[in-house]
Enzyme design. Sequence first.
Site, mmCIF file in Angstrom:
data_model
loop_
_atom_site.group_PDB
_atom_site.id
_atom_site.type_symbol
_atom_site.label_atom_id
_atom_site.label_comp_id
_atom_site.label_asym_id
_atom_site.label_seq_id
_atom_site.Cartn_x
_atom_site.Cartn_y
_atom_site.Cartn_z
ATOM 1 N N TYR A 1 41.824 27.804 34.144
ATOM 2 C CA TYR A 1 40.915 28.779 34.771
ATOM 3 C C TYR A 1 40.338 28.166 36.065
ATOM 4 C CZ TYR A 1 37.957 32.909 34.961
ATOM 5 O OH TYR A 1 37.362 34.082 35.345
ATOM 6 N N LYS B 1 32.926 31.907 38.728
ATOM 7 C CA LYS B 1 32.183 32.748 37.774
ATOM 8 C C LYS B 1 30.786 32.186 37.510
ATOM 9 C CE LYS B 1 35.195 36.081 36.903
ATOM 10 N NZ LYS B 1 35.037 37.377 37.609
HETATM 11 P P1 NAD Z 1 42.652 43.661 37.613
HETATM 12 O O1 NAD Z 1 43.725 42.874 38.269
HETATM 13 O O2 NAD Z 1 42.991 45.009 37.132
HETATM 14 O O3 NAD Z 1 41.365 43.754 38.559
HETATM 15 C C1 NAD Z 1 41.102 42.839 39.598
HETATM 16 C C2 NAD Z 1 40.820 43.686 40.826
HETATM 17 O O4 NAD Z 1 40.392 42.891 41.926
HETATM 18 C C3 NAD Z 1 42.077 44.453 41.304
HETATM 19 O O5 NAD Z 1 41.799 45.837 41.310
HETATM 20 C C4 NAD Z 1 42.269 43.950 42.717
HETATM 21 O O6 NAD Z 1 42.777 44.929 43.589
HETATM 22 C C5 NAD Z 1 40.839 43.558 43.077
HETATM 23 N N1 NAD Z 1 40.758 42.712 44.261
HETATM 24 C C6 NAD Z 1 41.258 41.454 44.439
HETATM 25 N N2 NAD Z 1 41.053 41.060 45.706
HETATM 26 C C7 NAD Z 1 40.396 42.076 46.347
HETATM 27 C C8 NAD Z 1 39.926 42.274 47.670
HETATM 28 N N3 NAD Z 1 40.088 41.348 48.619
HETATM 29 N N4 NAD Z 1 39.321 43.451 47.965
HETATM 30 C C9 NAD Z 1 39.159 44.406 47.029
HETATM 31 N N5 NAD Z 1 39.581 44.285 45.754
HETATM 32 C C10 NAD Z 1 40.196 43.126 45.427
HETATM 33 O O7 NAD Z 1 42.144 42.740 36.397
HETATM 34 P P2 NAD Z 1 40.852 42.845 35.460
HETATM 35 O O8 NAD Z 1 41.132 41.952 34.318
HETATM 36 O O9 NAD Z 1 40.486 44.258 35.227
HETATM 37 O O10 NAD Z 1 39.726 42.123 36.331
HETATM 38 C C11 NAD Z 1 38.525 42.731 36.706
HETATM 39 C C12 NAD Z 1 37.344 41.767 36.584
HETATM 40 O O11 NAD Z 1 37.168 41.438 35.211
HETATM 41 C C13 NAD Z 1 37.520 40.445 37.318
HETATM 42 O O12 NAD Z 1 36.287 40.053 37.888
HETATM 43 C C14 NAD Z 1 37.883 39.487 36.217
HETATM 44 O O13 NAD Z 1 37.537 38.157 36.524
HETATM 45 C C15 NAD Z 1 37.020 40.041 35.111
HETATM 46 N N6 NAD Z 1 37.371 39.602 33.757
HETATM 47 C C16 NAD Z 1 38.644 39.793 33.278
HETATM 48 C C17 NAD Z 1 38.964 39.363 31.996
HETATM 49 C C18 NAD Z 1 40.361 39.486 31.455
HETATM 50 O O14 NAD Z 1 40.715 38.752 30.538
HETATM 51 N N7 NAD Z 1 41.179 40.416 31.947
HETATM 52 C C19 NAD Z 1 37.984 38.758 31.196
HETATM 53 C C20 NAD Z 1 36.684 38.600 31.710
HETATM 54 C C21 NAD Z 1 36.396 39.028 32.990
HETATM 55 O O1 0WE Z 2 39.090 36.242 35.718
HETATM 56 C C1 0WE Z 2 40.200 36.279 35.204
HETATM 57 C C2 0WE Z 2 41.444 36.274 36.050
HETATM 58 C C3 0WE Z 2 41.175 35.858 37.443
HETATM 59 C C4 0WE Z 2 42.357 35.584 38.310
HETATM 60 C C5 0WE Z 2 43.666 35.515 37.865
HETATM 61 C C6 0WE Z 2 44.692 35.248 38.758
HETATM 62 C C7 0WE Z 2 46.115 35.130 38.334
HETATM 63 C C8 0WE Z 2 47.070 35.429 39.471
HETATM 64 C C9 0WE Z 2 42.094 35.348 39.633
HETATM 65 N N1 0WE Z 2 43.078 35.079 40.518
HETATM 66 C C10 0WE Z 2 44.347 35.032 40.105
HETATM 67 N N2 0WE Z 2 45.305 34.750 41.039
HETATM 68 C C11 0WE Z 2 46.626 34.865 40.782
HETATM 69 O O2 0WE Z 2 47.451 34.558 41.663
HETATM 70 N N3 0WE Z 2 40.302 36.299 33.842
HETATM 71 C C12 0WE Z 2 39.088 36.151 33.052
HETATM 72 C C13 0WE Z 2 41.570 36.378 33.117
HETATM 73 C C14 0WE Z 2 41.998 34.977 32.840
HETATM 74 O O3 0WE Z 2 42.567 34.223 33.790
HETATM 75 C C15 0WE Z 2 42.806 32.976 33.237
HETATM 76 C C16 0WE Z 2 42.368 32.970 31.915
HETATM 77 C C17 0WE Z 2 41.842 34.253 31.650
HETATM 78 C C18 0WE Z 2 41.248 34.731 30.375
HETATM 79 C C19 0WE Z 2 43.376 31.842 33.813
HETATM 80 C C20 0WE Z 2 43.528 30.686 33.035
HETATM 81 C C21 0WE Z 2 43.088 30.668 31.717
HETATM 82 C C22 0WE Z 2 42.513 31.812 31.135
#
Ligand code: NAD
Ligand code: 0WE
Length: 255
Positions: free
Chosen positions: A155, A162
């Site tokens: 991560y 975060k």
């Molecule tokens: P996702 O890929 O659907 O959403 C990420 C979004 O960020 C995308 O819509 C992308 O277009 C947008 N983004 C990235 N760069 C950008 C920019 N320059 N301008 C505008 N938009 C931009 O994935 P998600 O899992 O729905 O992620 C949404 C949020 O939830 C993130 O902050 C992520 O860290 C958080 N989150 C995700 C998880 C998980 O496991 N999926 C867990 C906890 C928190």
């Molecule tokens: O916040 C996230 C994902 C954030 C994310 C993921 C990527 C993968 C592809 C941000 N930037 C990038 N850039 C890329 O090129 N999560 C909470 C989901 C997530 O990501 C992980 C996790 C979990 C959960 C990465 C490593 C370990 C666990």
Amino acid sequence: MLNLEGRVAVVFGVANKRSIAYAIAQKLAESGCTLAVGYQNDRLKAESESLIAGLPSAWSFPCDVTSDAEIERSFAELKSRYGTIHILVHSIAFAPAPEIHNDFVETSREGFRIAHDISVYSLIALARAAAPLMTGGGSIMTMTYYGSEKVFPNYNVMGVAKAALEATVRYLAVSLGRRNIRVNAISAGPIKTLAARGIGDLGAMLRGHAERAPLGRNVEQAEVAGAAVYLASDLSSGVTGEVTYVDAGYNVMGF
Ligand code: NAD
Ligand code: 0WE
């Protein structure tokens, strides 16, 4: 379902049907909100517009949050369309791929900058642009992950970002509190979305999480959206600067 009729919600971060932001947009729409949805760029235009077209009274617009000009243009348009807004959802994160795959000690200056610009600074920029439109008070929320507090392999710089995001929530809560604008974060458990698919062994991560979480399972986007509707509503009128966990209880475990 809560009644949020008459409220305008602006949601950032819809990329596809798996996006947490899309689940939140759907539940806010079901609750009666008028919706405006920002997507990153033209690459995502077709997909996000077709999803958003399925929601009643939703409008979508492109907004890359690395651009002050695009943020300014977006909120000028929001002001002329709606006048007042009530809810802002920030569901955006990004770190360059090498930063997620290399050892943490190899984190580059540019990778650190980009991760913090897109995943943290953008919340401040959007909150500043939205606040003047939140004339009747408002609710701002962002998405975080437990990797801000404890180390998860790979991560990496996202964990540092975060941690900064959660601190930003607290400082914004104080900065905007007297205008009756609340600022909170939802800490979601791991969910298979586009952002999670870029990671090494997501399957193992999800299995390990489900095994150790008190509820013995993982969470779904719709459960995160439930907490978002609560934070958007007056039920949470006394809550600001907080992190609400929607992680099946994972974060309470020591062993
Ligand atoms: P996702 O890929 O659907 O959403 C990420 C979004 O960020 C995308 O819509 C992308 O277009 C947008 N983004 C990235 N760069 C950008 C920019 N320059 N301008 C505008 N938009 C931009 O994935 P998600 O899992 O729905 O992620 C949404 C949020 O939830 C993130 O902050 C992520 O860290 C958080 N989150 C995700 C998880 C998980 O496991 N999926 C867990 C906890 C928190
Ligand atoms: O916040 C996230 C994902 C954030 C994310 C993921 C990527 C993968 C592809 C941000 N930037 C990038 N850039 C890329 O090129 N999560 C909470 C989901 C997530 O990501 C992980 C996790 C979990 C959960 C990465 C490593 C370990 C666990």
